[in-house]
Motif scaffolding. Structure first.
Motif, PDB file in Angstrom:
ATOM      1  N   UNK A  93       0.833  -1.206   0.000  1.00  0.00           N
ATOM      2  CA  UNK A  93       0.000   0.000   0.000  1.00  0.00           C
ATOM      3  C   UNK A  93       0.863   1.250   0.000  1.00  0.00           C
ATOM      4  N   UNK A  94       1.921   1.245   0.809  1.00  0.00           N
ATOM      5  CA  UNK A  94       2.841   2.383   0.850  1.00  0.00           C
ATOM      6  C   UNK A  94       3.509   2.580  -0.512  1.00  0.00           C
ATOM      7  N   UNK A  95       3.946   1.478  -1.124  1.00  0.00           N
ATOM      8  CA  UNK A  95       4.646   1.562  -2.410  1.00  0.00           C
ATOM      9  C   UNK A  95       3.753   2.150  -3.495  1.00  0.00           C
ATOM     10  N   UNK A  96       2.533   1.628  -3.610  1.00  0.00           N
ATOM     11  CA  UNK A  96       1.651   2.125  -4.666  1.00  0.00           C
ATOM     12  C   UNK A  96       1.047   3.481  -4.321  1.00  0.00           C
ATOM     13  N   UNK A  97       1.027   3.832  -3.043  1.00  0.00           N
ATOM     14  CA  UNK A  97       0.663   5.199  -2.682  1.00  0.00           C
ATOM     15  C   UNK A  97       1.704   6.163  -3.247  1.00  0.00           C
ATOM     16  N   UNK A  98       2.984   5.817  -3.060  1.00  0.00           N
ATOM     17  CA  UNK A  98       4.056   6.636  -3.623  1.00  0.00           C
ATOM     18  C   UNK A  98       4.023   6.662  -5.139  1.00  0.00           C
ATOM     19  N   UNK A  99       3.754   5.503  -5.766  1.00  0.00           N
ATOM     20  CA  UNK A  99       3.668   5.404  -7.228  1.00  0.00           C
ATOM     21  C   UNK A  99       2.548   6.296  -7.761  1.00  0.00           C
ATOM     22  N   UNK A 100       1.400   6.245  -7.100  1.00  0.00           N
ATOM     23  CA  UNK A 100       0.272   7.069  -7.511  1.00  0.00           C
ATOM     24  C   UNK A 100       0.540   8.555  -7.325  1.00  0.00           C
ATOM     25  N   UNK A 101       1.229   8.911  -6.240  1.00  0.00           N
ATOM     26  CA  UNK A 101       1.556  10.313  -6.000  1.00  0.00           C
ATOM     27  C   UNK A 101       2.506  10.836  -7.071  1.00  0.00           C
ATOM     28  N   UNK A 102       3.503  10.032  -7.437  1.00  0.00           N
ATOM     29  CA  UNK A 102       4.440  10.448  -8.477  1.00  0.00           C
ATOM     30  C   UNK A 102       3.753  10.604  -9.830  1.00  0.00           C
ATOM     31  N   UNK A 103       2.789   9.745 -10.106  1.00  0.00           N
ATOM     32  CA  UNK A 103       2.037   9.838 -11.364  1.00  0.00           C
ATOM     33  C   UNK A 103       0.904  10.857 -11.286  1.00  0.00           C
ATOM     34  N   UNK A 104       0.646  11.342 -10.072  1.00  0.00           N
ATOM     35  CA  UNK A 104      -0.487  12.244  -9.817  1.00  0.00           C
ATOM     36  C   UNK A 104      -1.801  11.577 -10.255  1.00  0.00           C
ATOM     37  N   UNK A 105      -1.887  10.285  -9.956  1.00  0.00           N
ATOM     38  CA  UNK A 105      -3.080   9.501 -10.321  1.00  0.00           C
ATOM     39  C   UNK A 105      -3.932   9.280  -9.079  1.00  0.00           C
ATOM     40  N   UNK A 106      -5.019  10.023  -9.002  1.00  0.00           N
ATOM     41  CA  UNK A 106      -5.955   9.967  -7.882  1.00  0.00           C
ATOM     42  C   UNK A 106      -6.445   8.549  -7.628  1.00  0.00           C
ATOM     43  N   UNK A 107      -6.681   7.799  -8.705  1.00  0.00           N
ATOM     44  CA  UNK A 107      -7.263   6.462  -8.582  1.00  0.00           C
ATOM     45  C   UNK A 107      -6.266   5.438  -8.045  1.00  0.00           C
ATOM     46  N   UNK A 108      -4.998   5.791  -7.986  1.00  0.00           N
ATOM     47  CA  UNK A 108      -3.996   4.896  -7.417  1.00  0.00           C
ATOM     48  C   UNK A 108      -3.634   5.312  -5.997  1.00  0.00           C
ATOM     49  N   UNK A 109      -3.388   6.609  -5.776  1.00  0.00           N
ATOM     50  CA  UNK A 109      -2.878   6.993  -4.452  1.00  0.00           C
ATOM     51  C   UNK A 109      -3.938   7.079  -3.368  1.00  0.00           C
ATOM     52  N   UNK A 110      -5.196   7.394  -3.708  1.00  0.00           N
ATOM     53  CA  UNK A 110      -6.230   7.490  -2.667  1.00  0.00           C
ATOM     54  C   UNK A 110      -6.510   6.135  -2.015  1.00  0.00           C
ATOM     55  N   UNK A 111      -6.864   5.070  -2.790  1.00  0.00           N
ATOM     56  CA  UNK A 111      -7.160   3.790  -2.128  1.00  0.00           C
ATOM     57  C   UNK A 111      -5.948   3.190  -1.430  1.00  0.00           C
ATOM     58  N   UNK A 112      -4.745   3.394  -2.001  1.00  0.00           N
ATOM     59  CA  UNK A 112      -3.556   2.838  -1.354  1.00  0.00           C
ATOM     60  C   UNK A 112      -3.172   3.620  -0.111  1.00  0.00           C
ATOM     61  N   UNK A 113      -3.532   4.902  -0.051  1.00  0.00           N
ATOM     62  CA  UNK A 113      -3.360   5.656   1.187  1.00  0.00           C
ATOM     63  C   UNK A 113      -4.251   5.105   2.284  1.00  0.00           C
ATOM     64  N   UNK A 114      -5.502   4.792   1.919  1.00  0.00           N
ATOM     65  CA  UNK A 114      -6.423   4.177   2.877  1.00  0.00           C
ATOM     66  C   UNK A 114      -5.917   2.800   3.279  1.00  0.00           C
ATOM     67  N   UNK A 115      -5.391   2.045   2.290  1.00  0.00           N
ATOM     68  CA  UNK A 115      -4.842   0.723   2.571  1.00  0.00           C
ATOM     69  C   UNK A 115      -3.664   0.777   3.529  1.00  0.00           C
ATOM     70  N   UNK A 116      -2.867   1.834   3.435  1.00  0.00           N
ATOM     71  CA  UNK A 116      -1.738   2.011   4.352  1.00  0.00           C
ATOM     72  C   UNK A 116      -2.229   2.164   5.785  1.00  0.00           C
ATOM     73  N   UNK A 117      -3.274   2.974   5.961  1.00  0.00           N
ATOM     74  CA  UNK A 117      -3.838   3.195   7.304  1.00  0.00           C
ATOM     75  C   UNK A 117      -4.440   1.902   7.854  1.00  0.00           C
ATOM     76  N   UNK A 118      -5.218   1.191   7.024  1.00  0.00           N
ATOM     77  CA  UNK A 118      -5.852  -0.051   7.480  1.00  0.00           C
ATOM     78  C   UNK A 118      -4.806  -1.141   7.736  1.00  0.00           C
ATOM     79  N   UNK A 119      -3.752  -1.168   6.910  1.00  0.00           N
ATOM     80  CA  UNK A 119      -2.678  -2.138   7.124  1.00  0.00           C
ATOM     81  C   UNK A 119      -1.961  -1.884   8.431  1.00  0.00           C
TER      82      UNK A 119
END
Length: 235
Positions: free
Chosen positions: A184-210
């Motif tokens: 979740x942390x990795x793809x949160x970073x990947x989504x942030x670098x791509x500025x892709x809302x559909x990648x970083x938002x759910x993986x940010x939530x996944x980081x918190x739940x993880x």
């Protein structure tokens, strides 16, 4: 081109690719993490109190995210497609084993859910290709991927309830929780670098739940060890 600008772009692309590759490698660990659980299921020829629901959620999520990562929907995020194609294969294998060793009622329920996943996925492909195009298609599949990712990350909450009730982490695989947190942390970073809302938002939530799962695991595993020591002292 401005001096140094090309180097900045190359460094940005390299960092984005490196984070995406790291996410793929961590995801592979995540996909392998249930192996000890399924070895136990095969050895005992029983699914015991293990739940197959997280694997059904994971399969649906992998299929939707795979579709999102393909060029027909979102060009330039092929690493999302690669990781989820591998994930879909692993989840299908786990579900098949679960169905094989589950009691009759649970076997039927899991089989119906598996069929439902494929029907739903084919329906999503048909609707997205027939009714949407360009950015609207990406948005349609993207919002579905966000919903499926959040559902997948939240599905272990059912196991958390069992942990709290039994005060035991026996049915909460540690490496599954840890891998979920790291990917979740990795793809949160990947989504942030791509500025892709559909990648970083759910993986940010996944980081918190993880992180929540790891905290609960640490608390109850410590309490379990303390109980075992007291039991040994009492005997």
């Amino acid at each position: 081109m401005l001096p140094g600008r090309g180097m900045e772009l190359d460094l940005y692309d390299f960092c984005t690719f490196a984070v995406g590759i790291a996410g793929n490698l961590l995801a592979f660990v995540l996909f392998l993490s249930p192996v000890p659980t399924f070895r136990r299921i095969v050895r005992n020829q029983s699914t015991e109190s293990f739940s197959g629901l997280p694997y059904v959620y994971s399969l649906l999520n992998c299929l939707i995210c795979l579709w999102y990562g393909l060029p027909w929907v979102t060009p330039g995020v092929i690493l999302v497609a690669t990781v989820n194609s591998v994930g879909a294969f692993f989840q299908l294998m786990y579900i098949s084993i679960f169905i094989l060793y589950a009691p009759a009622a649970k076997r039927m329920k899991m089989s119906v859910m598996l069929a439902g996943v494929f029907v739903l996925f084919l329906l999503i492909i048909y609707i997205s290709l027939d009714m949407f195009s360009g950015r609207s298609r990406q948005n349609f599949v993207g919002y579905l991927s966000v919903a499926s990712l959040i559902s997948m990350f939240a599905s272990p909450l059912f196991i958390i309830n069992l942990v709290i009730q039994t005060r035991s982490v026996e049915y909460m695989p540690f490496y599954l929780s840890l891998s979920t947190f790291l990917i979740s942390i990795s793809f949160f970073g990947y989504g942030m670098l791509l500025r892709d809302f559909f990648i970083y938002i759910p993986n940010g939530i996944g980081t918190v739940l993880g992180a929540l799962q790891l905290i609960i695991y640490a608390h109850y595993s410590k309490a379990e060890r303390r109980g075992e020591r007291l039991s040994l002292l009492g005997s």
